[in-house]
Enzyme design. Structure first.
Site, PDB file in Angstrom:
ATOM      1  N   ASP A   1      64.053 -19.056  24.320  1.00 28.01           N
ATOM      2  CA  ASP A   1      64.599 -17.720  24.085  1.00 28.01           C
ATOM      3  C   ASP A   1      64.089 -17.265  22.720  1.00 28.01           C
ATOM      4  OD1 ASP A   1      66.199 -15.549  23.382  1.00 28.01           O
ATOM      5  OD2 ASP A   1      68.007 -16.386  24.311  1.00 28.01           O
ATOM      6  N   HIS A   2      63.210 -16.271  22.738  1.00 27.93           N
ATOM      7  CA  HIS A   2      62.519 -15.876  21.503  1.00 27.93           C
ATOM      8  C   HIS A   2      63.459 -15.164  20.521  1.00 27.93           C
ATOM      9  CE1 HIS A   2      59.151 -15.609  18.995  1.00 27.93           C
ATOM     10  NE2 HIS A   2      58.283 -15.007  19.775  1.00 27.93           N
ATOM     11  N   ARG A   3      64.688 -14.841  20.965  1.00 27.53           N
ATOM     12  CA  ARG A   3      65.659 -14.268  20.011  1.00 27.53           C
ATOM     13  C   ARG A   3      66.145 -15.339  19.051  1.00 27.53           C
ATOM     14  NH1 ARG A   3      69.877 -12.077  24.306  1.00 27.53           N
ATOM     15  NH2 ARG A   3      69.428 -14.194  24.995  1.00 27.53           N
TER      16      ARG A   3
END
Ligand code: CAO
Length: 271
Positions: free
Chosen positions: A243-245
């Site tokens: 999850d690139h967040r």
């Protein structure tokens, strides 16, 4: 998948602060699913989608639509691990060790080293919850569809313990299915297609986890030997979706390389 806009609307409403308008629901403005009369084009057979496929399909759609996914690929040299595993299996035929149990132990080490991978965003996405326990989900292919039992406290278990538990729970998953309790509370998931084949794939993050490791079939690769010749190495392909967040690309590369380094010392992992 018409549950998707509703689920996303609820998420959008939950994310809005008091007095703030809810942001548009993700996927709400997509065109409708094409309605096609397939029989017009040739012979067909209609089979109902199973209850589990519907459930997992809805979760997978939510995760795919709402999590900004990136997949990082790397190879781990498991030549030493494979010799060690073979010797250990020959010495104790009672429990069969596959590469997967060593991978679970290597992932636990990596989660300790990189705590942002052993984490979840809370319900409103404003806090990161860091976990101090190590429960690993393992995707199991069953006639009901994909099920992900969670092996608890993997840091405290030996590879033999994990192999025995995985054999028992995957048999149960395949014969009877699993309860929600048996599939809840995971920190990180592994999806191993190693026994089936492939060179890499993009696993979908199992929310609220922030990363998942995909594994495909070990292959032989030529590497330069010290004597100037060629040495054949056993390479395990790793595909880490994250999850690139929460995770950035450099950390994903370090995390995956760390797993490779841990797998190179199987004795230390075996416990
Ligand atoms: N490379 C080469 N061979 C591998 C391997 C790899 N990376 N990983 C396992 N193998 C071998 C095993 O050693 C075993 O070999 P032998 O039969 O010669 O001893 C064989 O493949 C079968 O292994 P297995 O599948 O029984 O055991 P496992 O521990 O590797 O995996 C389980 C267990 C339950 C995870 C697996 O059976 C399974 O269901 N995988 C499917 C996961 C899945 O569907 N993921 C997709 C999710 S997205 O839809």
């Amino acid at each position: 998948m018409n549950v998707e806009p509703i689920a996303n609307r609820q998420q959008a409403d939950a994310n809005a602060g008091p007095g703030e308008p809810a942001p548009p629901a993700i996927g709400a403005n997509l065109p409708p699913w094409p309605q096609v009369d397939f029989a017009e084009y040739g012979e067909i057979e209609v089979k109902p989608v199973s209850r589990i496929q519907k459930l997992t399909g809805a979760f997978l759609s939510r995760n795919w639509l709402t999590i900004p996914h990136v997949t990082h690929h790397d190879d781990a040299d498991i030549t030493t691990l494979e010799s060690y595993r073979k010797a250990r299996n020959e010495a104790n035929a009672a429990v069969k060790l596959t590469p997967l149990v060593f991978l679970i132990k290597a992932v636990v080490r990596a989660l300790r080293e990189f705590p942002q991978f052993n984490a979840s965003l809370d319900g409103n996405g404003k806090n990161l919850v860091l976990k101090k326990y190590f429960h690993i989900g393992v995707a199991v292919d069953t006639r009901f569809g994909l099920l992900v039992p969670v092996l608890r406290d993997c840091d405290k278990k030996s590879v033999e313990d994990l192999a025995a538990e995985l054999a028992a729970i995957s048999l149960k998953a395949r014969e009877k299915g699993l309860s929600m309790a048996e599939m809840s509370g995971g920190c990180f998931s592994i999806s191993s297609l190693g026994g089936f084949g492939g060179t890499g794939f993009t696993p979908i993050v199992n929310a609220p986890e922030v990363a998942i490791l995909g594994v495909t079939k070990t292959r032989l690769a030529a590497a330069p030997a010290e004597d100037g010749g060629v040495s054949w190495r056993k390479m395990l392909p790793l595909s880490l979706s994250y999850d690139h967040r929460v995770i950035n690309g450099a950390d994903a590369a370090r995390f995956t390389a760390f797993i490779g380094t841990a797998l190179a010392d199987p004795q230390a992992l075996a416990g």
